[in-house]
Design an enzyme around this catalytic site. Structure first.
Site, mmCIF file in Angstrom:
data_model
loop_
_atom_site.group_PDB
_atom_site.id
_atom_site.type_symbol
_atom_site.label_atom_id
_atom_site.label_comp_id
_atom_site.label_asym_id
_atom_site.label_seq_id
_atom_site.Cartn_x
_atom_site.Cartn_y
_atom_site.Cartn_z
ATOM 1 N N SER A 51 33.563 -71.732 -33.022
ATOM 2 C CA SER A 51 33.230 -72.811 -33.954
ATOM 3 C C SER A 51 31.775 -73.245 -33.868
ATOM 4 C CB SER A 51 34.135 -74.029 -33.699
ATOM 5 O OG SER A 51 34.048 -74.450 -32.344
ATOM 6 N N GLY A 88 38.019 -71.633 -32.914
ATOM 7 C CA GLY A 88 39.195 -71.465 -32.076
ATOM 8 C C GLY A 88 39.207 -70.192 -31.265
ATOM 9 N N ASN A 119 35.973 -71.926 -25.632
ATOM 10 C CA ASN A 119 37.397 -72.220 -25.771
ATOM 11 C C ASN A 119 38.195 -71.743 -24.563
ATOM 12 O OD1 ASN A 119 37.585 -73.563 -28.360
ATOM 13 N ND2 ASN A 119 37.001 -71.629 -29.280
ATOM 14 N N ASP A 200 33.319 -85.782 -32.225
ATOM 15 C CA ASP A 200 34.229 -85.200 -31.238
ATOM 16 C C ASP A 200 33.560 -84.956 -29.889
ATOM 17 O OD1 ASP A 200 32.692 -82.902 -31.640
ATOM 18 O OD2 ASP A 200 34.291 -81.759 -32.604
ATOM 19 N N HIS A 203 30.992 -80.540 -30.741
ATOM 20 C CA HIS A 203 30.240 -79.722 -31.696
ATOM 21 C C HIS A 203 28.961 -80.431 -32.139
ATOM 22 C CE1 HIS A 203 34.457 -78.372 -32.099
ATOM 23 N NE2 HIS A 203 33.895 -77.180 -32.202
#
Length: 226
Positions: A51, A88, A119, A200, A203
């Site tokens: 991402s 993801g 991830n 968040d 990012h």
């Protein structure tokens, strides 16, 4: 201190062989429509990652590959940066799709920028498995005679010192072994500044992506001039 937060990804199954669910938001780094065809003198770069590459919750022209292409163009380079980021993706998922992504390009890329492992870290996947998957990808790129810039990641503090001691050295170790250029931490100077991050806390926002690009564009340019 690294201010990465362990989100719901930490509660997902950590089976390295299982492709993780796609994150909510930007699913893939779809290319902009209407791009000019590649000319013989156009350098082709594939940005292959998760991402952070795909452009999570930002416009496509604000994503890392798009901003990098603009920065390289501003240096007078004729470059197309293909966005092959998928939100993801773990290293296991990336390994599964790498050959397909390469074969789907108009021609062999002049450079691959590889950025996976974040991830894996958020899910607490074994660093040994992360290293093995990244090494397999580097071997595939080496077999195809494609130069690589590897962008690294750092373990979140909540995963503990033992995990960090195993995870953090992976990128430098593999970059040296496979003669890849290394940008040690993709979010260097960004993740500690809330003004550069999405809410968040994981990012970067468009300004944060611009700072990442400012840190790596010279490395990419030097590799392309090679």
């Amino acid at each position: 201190m690294l201010l990465v937060h362990c989100t719901t990804a930490c509660t997902q199954p950590s089976d390295e062989a299982t492709k993780p669910p796609v994150e909510k938001g930007q699913e893939t780094g779809a290319e902009k429509p209407g791009r000019n065809p590649l000319n013989a003198d156009t350098r082709l770069v594939m940005a292959f990652g998760d991402s952070l590459y795909a452009g999570y919750n930002v416009k496509q022209d604000e994503s890392f590959p798009s901003q990098l292409e603009k920065a390289l163009s501003a240096k007078g380079m004729n470059v197309q940066v293909h966005n092959a980021g998928v939100s993801g993706d773990t290293t296991a998922a990336g390994l599964q799709r790498l050959a397909f992504a390469l074969d789907g390009l108009p021609r062999k890329p002049d450079l691959v920028i590889l950025g996976l492992g974040g991830n894996d870290m958020l899910r607490g996947i074994s660093p040994d498995q992360t290293e093995s998957n990244l090494e397999a990808m580097l071997q595939e790129l080496q077999k195809r005679d494609i130069p690589v810039v590897l962008t690294g990641m750092i373990a979140a503090p909540n995963l503990g010192q033992d995990y960090a001691r195993k995870f953090n050295p992976i990128y430098a170790k593999l970059a040296e072994k496979y003669d890849a250029e290394l940008y040690p931490f993709f979010l260097d100077g960004v993740i500690t500044d809330k003004a550069l991050m999405l809410p968040d806390g994981i990012h970067p926002n468009p300004k944060g992506i611009a700072k990442v690009v400012a840190g790596i564009d010279d490395i990419v340019a030097d590799e392309l001039k090679g």
